[in-house]
Design an enzyme around this catalytic site. Structure first.
Site, PDB file in Angstrom:
ATOM      1  N   TYR A  36     150.227 -21.906  49.356  1.00 17.59           N
ATOM      2  CA  TYR A  36     150.670 -20.584  49.792  1.00 17.59           C
ATOM      3  C   TYR A  36     151.191 -19.827  48.575  1.00 17.59           C
ATOM      4  CZ  TYR A  36     152.309 -17.159  53.203  1.00 17.59           C
ATOM      5  OH  TYR A  36     152.502 -16.013  53.924  1.00 17.59           O
ATOM      6  N   LYS A  91     132.592 -27.107  73.465  1.00 16.46           N
ATOM      7  CA  LYS A  91     131.541 -26.815  72.492  1.00 16.46           C
ATOM      8  C   LYS A  91     132.067 -27.064  71.079  1.00 16.46           C
ATOM      9  CE  LYS A  91     127.365 -24.801  72.457  1.00 16.46           C
ATOM     10  NZ  LYS A  91     126.335 -24.851  73.487  1.00 16.46           N
TER      11      LYS A  91
END
Length: 389
Positions: A36, A91
């Site tokens: 970060y 899925k």
């Protein structure tokens, strides 16, 4: 408990089938600075200077959006985006399990075509590909076409093309087994929605033979100007002898029945009228005719969409490998030729020695499938000049 009760219980217990997992450890202040602020600024600058670096410096190179608006959910119809979420999560789990492709569910609360297209296009820079799912026809055709124009990543409506690819693969092997001749088949497709249209287009492209399409009103014929526009356009490409009438009329002397329609709409008498028929009754969960009834009526080979019968024609044989292959070479689209190559790749996984009436298509759990499809698709992308790496 039956399978529905067991599934419901599992979903309550899991509270969702997917999760986000970090690919980097963040234990120290340096870890935090690298992942970060302030370190992350450097990959941001690299991407700002060269858009293509986004595929190298972020997970989008292996990330697919699975997108629905919940208007045509597997056998359930228009149940809305929130109710479609369990299917989209499923899925995504299949993408990871079979191709190690990361996928994320996106459920869009709209039936407005342009609004859906704009929504997906606006978030497309987060992903390497878009898998459209459970969007009703005819809207799905327009949504896919418009997204292909707007986006620089592969757009693939699995209900159309995944179904078509696996159907073609199974039919390739059924033809080998029955001795029927490629290019001279009379094929009846019952169901003129998204799947039926895509199957017809792919089979015509691959030169299987004459196609006759049937919907609830009967045989599609271009003499009927009352047909909805997409059906009329398909009628102009199919039914060369301009047959009219019902499904029963279409099936007389037919070599192949491909059902992507509704339960129990095919009788034994219809199957008996076929030419030693190949019957793929793919409506789910209840097929157009039960396999045992089709065989009793004289069908030589029978397939369904169900896992509890032989010859399951399942989209999971196609979509994980399709995207794995496309992402691996950073293809800009998934072409018709890539679909054809994928179908032949799936068919090739059953050797001549292993080919039997109850074994014309490999199991959805066969570990070879995704890699075989991915190799065929990536090679095709390079051959067609649409690979970016």
């Amino acid at each position: 408990m039956d399978i529905f009760e067991k599934s419901l219980q599992m979903h309550y217990e899991l509270n969702g089938k997917i999760e986000v997992v970090s690919r980097t450890n963040i234990e120290t202040s340096e870890d935090l600075s690298l992942a970060y602020s302030p370190g992350v600024a450097e990959p941001c600058r690299a991407i700002a200077a060269n858009y293509e670096e986004s595929f190298k410096l972020t997970r989008r190179s292996n990330l697919v959006a699975v997108v629905t608006n919940g208007t045509a959910v597997l056998g359930l119809g228009d149940i809305g985006p929130a109710a479609a979420m369990p299917v989209m999560e499923g899925k995504c789990a299949l993408f990871k399990r079979f191709a190690d492709v990361d996928a994320f569910p996106i459920c869009v609360d709209s039936k407005d075509i342009d609004e859906i297209v704009e929504t997906i296009a606006l978030i497309s820079k987060s992903f390497g590909g878009i898998n459209l799912e459970d969007i009703g026809a005819p809207a799905c055709f327009e949504i896919e076409a418009k997204l292909k124009e707007k986006c620089d990543i592969p757009i693939f409506h699995d209900d159309q093309h995944g179904t078509a690819i696996v159907t073609a693969a199974a039919l390739i092997n059924a033809i080998k087994l029955t001795g029927k001749e490629m290019g001279k088949l009379k094929i009846v497709i019952n169901g003129a929605g998204a799947a039926g249209m895509a199957i017809a287009k792919l089979l015509m492209q691959m030169n299987f033979g004459e196609i006759i399409m049937v919907d609830r009103q009967g045989i599609l014929c271009d003499n009927d100007r009352s047909l909805e526009s997409t059906k009329y356009e398909m009628a102009k490409l199919t039914n060369p002898n301009k047959l009219t009438g019902s499904l029963a009329d279409a099936l007389k002397g037919a070599d192949v029945l491909l059902g992507v329609s509704a339960p129990n709409c095919v009788s034994k008498e219809m199957v008996a009228s076929m030419n030693e028929g190949i019957v793929f009754a793919m409506a789910n969960p209840v097929p157009e005719i039960m396999p045992e009834d089709a065989i009793e009526a004289g069908a030589k080979i029978v397939g369904t969409g169900r896992s509890d019968y032989p010859n399951q024609i399942n989209n999971v044989l196609a979509f994980p490998g399709i995207f794995k292959g496309a992402l691996s070479v950073r293809a800009i689209e998934i072409t018709d030729l890539m679909k054809e190559k994928a179908a032949y790749a799936i068919a090739s996984l059953i050797s001549e020695e292993d080919l039997k009436p109850d074994h014309i298509v490999v199991s959805a759990l066969d570990h070879r499938v995704a890699d075989a499809v991915a190799e065929a698709v990536s090679a095709c992308a390079v051959e067609e000049g649409i690979a970016r790496v």
